[in-house]
Motif scaffolding. Structure first.
Motif, PDB file in Angstrom:
ATOM      1  N   THR A  37       0.800  -1.231   0.000  1.00 53.91           N
ATOM      2  CA  THR A  37       0.000   0.000   0.000  1.00 53.91           C
ATOM      3  C   THR A  37       0.830   1.277   0.000  1.00 53.91           C
ATOM      4  O   THR A  37       0.280   2.360   0.126  1.00 53.91           O
ATOM      5  CB  THR A  37      -0.941   0.014   1.215  1.00 53.91           C
ATOM      6  N   ALA A  38       2.152   1.171  -0.130  1.00 55.67           N
ATOM      7  CA  ALA A  38       3.017   2.352  -0.079  1.00 55.67           C
ATOM      8  C   ALA A  38       3.896   2.415  -1.324  1.00 55.67           C
ATOM      9  O   ALA A  38       4.066   1.431  -2.033  1.00 55.67           O
ATOM     10  CB  ALA A  38       3.896   2.311   1.165  1.00 55.67           C
ATOM     11  N   LEU A  39       4.450   3.596  -1.575  1.00 58.30           N
ATOM     12  CA  LEU A  39       5.391   3.767  -2.675  1.00 58.30           C
ATOM     13  C   LEU A  39       6.733   3.132  -2.299  1.00 58.30           C
ATOM     14  O   LEU A  39       7.109   3.109  -1.128  1.00 58.30           O
ATOM     15  CB  LEU A  39       5.614   5.250  -2.964  1.00 58.30           C
ATOM     16  N   TRP A  40       7.453   2.645  -3.302  1.00 62.15           N
ATOM     17  CA  TRP A  40       8.793   2.114  -3.094  1.00 62.15           C
ATOM     18  C   TRP A  40       9.615   2.317  -4.351  1.00 62.15           C
ATOM     19  O   TRP A  40       9.073   2.535  -5.427  1.00 62.15           O
ATOM     20  CB  TRP A  40       8.762   0.659  -2.649  1.00 62.15           C
ATOM     21  N   VAL A  41      10.943   2.287  -4.186  1.00 67.07           N
ATOM     22  CA  VAL A  41      11.848   2.540  -5.315  1.00 67.07           C
ATOM     23  C   VAL A  41      12.878   1.425  -5.425  1.00 67.07           C
ATOM     24  O   VAL A  41      13.192   0.744  -4.448  1.00 67.07           O
ATOM     25  CB  VAL A  41      12.557   3.908  -5.188  1.00 67.07           C
ATOM     26  N   ARG A  42      13.397   1.253  -6.650  1.00 71.01           N
ATOM     27  CA  ARG A  42      14.465   0.285  -6.915  1.00 71.01           C
ATOM     28  C   ARG A  42      15.535   0.980  -7.760  1.00 71.01           C
ATOM     29  O   ARG A  42      15.352   1.212  -8.947  1.00 71.01           O
ATOM     30  CB  ARG A  42      13.928  -0.932  -7.653  1.00 71.01           C
ATOM     31  N   PRO A  43      16.688   1.336  -7.160  1.00 78.65           N
ATOM     32  CA  PRO A  43      17.765   1.991  -7.910  1.00 78.65           C
ATOM     33  C   PRO A  43      18.705   0.987  -8.568  1.00 78.65           C
ATOM     34  O   PRO A  43      18.950  -0.097  -8.030  1.00 78.65           O
ATOM     35  CB  PRO A  43      18.497   2.787  -6.834  1.00 78.65           C
ATOM     36  N   THR A  44      19.233   1.361  -9.721  1.00 77.63           N
ATOM     37  CA  THR A  44      20.216   0.548 -10.431  1.00 77.63           C
ATOM     38  C   THR A  44      21.214   1.479 -11.102  1.00 77.63           C
ATOM     39  O   THR A  44      20.826   2.399 -11.817  1.00 77.63           O
ATOM     40  CB  THR A  44      19.527  -0.313 -11.517  1.00 77.63           C
ATOM     41  N   LEU A  45      22.505   1.234 -10.892  1.00 78.42           N
ATOM     42  CA  LEU A  45      23.542   1.997 -11.588  1.00 78.42           C
ATOM     43  C   LEU A  45      23.869   1.295 -12.899  1.00 78.42           C
ATOM     44  O   LEU A  45      24.260   0.127 -12.905  1.00 78.42           O
ATOM     45  CB  LEU A  45      24.811   2.115 -10.736  1.00 78.42           C
ATOM     46  N   LEU A  46      23.689   2.004 -14.002  1.00 77.30           N
ATOM     47  CA  LEU A  46      24.029   1.491 -15.326  1.00 77.30           C
ATOM     48  C   LEU A  46      25.284   2.229 -15.784  1.00 77.30           C
ATOM     49  O   LEU A  46      25.224   3.322 -16.334  1.00 77.30           O
ATOM     50  CB  LEU A  46      22.876   1.732 -16.307  1.00 77.30           C
ATOM     51  N   ALA A  47      26.435   1.639 -15.504  1.00 74.24           N
ATOM     52  CA  ALA A  47      27.703   2.273 -15.853  1.00 74.24           C
ATOM     53  C   ALA A  47      27.972   2.075 -17.342  1.00 74.24           C
ATOM     54  O   ALA A  47      27.702   1.014 -17.902  1.00 74.24           O
ATOM     55  CB  ALA A  47      28.835   1.668 -15.031  1.00 74.24           C
TER      56      ALA A  47
END
Length: 134
Positions: A37-47
């Motif tokens: 029921t909440a917002l969430w994020v998924r970060p990824t570094l694309l070098a």
């Protein structure tokens, strides 16, 4: 100075973590249960591939890349909450001066991509174009 992608990812992650509204983060290779029921994020570094930059008789290496942040919200609750958090993330990175163990990370641009939806979540991606010189 030696290149440290670990320091780079740490600095970018610390900056992301400090943005208001970013409370649930699915870090790479860390167990995570997405909230329903909440917002969430998924970060990824694309070098990207490093490039040699020559200034007169000296040369340095430039390291470009994209810090991709997928922002998820519960499906069926409209676009506004996800869109606002994407805007907040983009604006926070555009206004940033980020340092990683003495390496200055330059934010070249930031933008959002199209939205996606699956059975549980609605998603918009924020892409942050970065570069640092070593």
């Amino acid at each position: 100075m030696a290149v440290s992608y670990t320091a780079l990812e740490t600095a970018l992650g610390n900056h992301l973590r400090a943005i208001p509204g970013v409370t649930h983060i699915a870090w790479p290779n860390v167990p995570f249960t997405a909230p329903k029921t909440a917002l969430w994020v998924r970060p990824t570094l694309l070098a990207a591939r490093a490039a040699t930059l020559t200034y007169g008789t000296s040369s340095v290496s430039g390291f470009p890349g994209v810090y991709r942040i997928n922002v998820f919200g519960p499906k069926g609750q409209g676009i506004a909450p996800v869109s606002k958090l994407v805007d907040d993330i983009i604006n926070a990175f555009r206004a940033a001066s980020i340092d990683a163990d003495g390496i200055n990370i330059e934010v070249e641009n930031a933008w959002r991509s199209s939205s996606l939806s699956d059975d549980l979540y609605f998603q918009i991606t924020a892409d942050i174009s970065i570069n640092f010189i070593s």
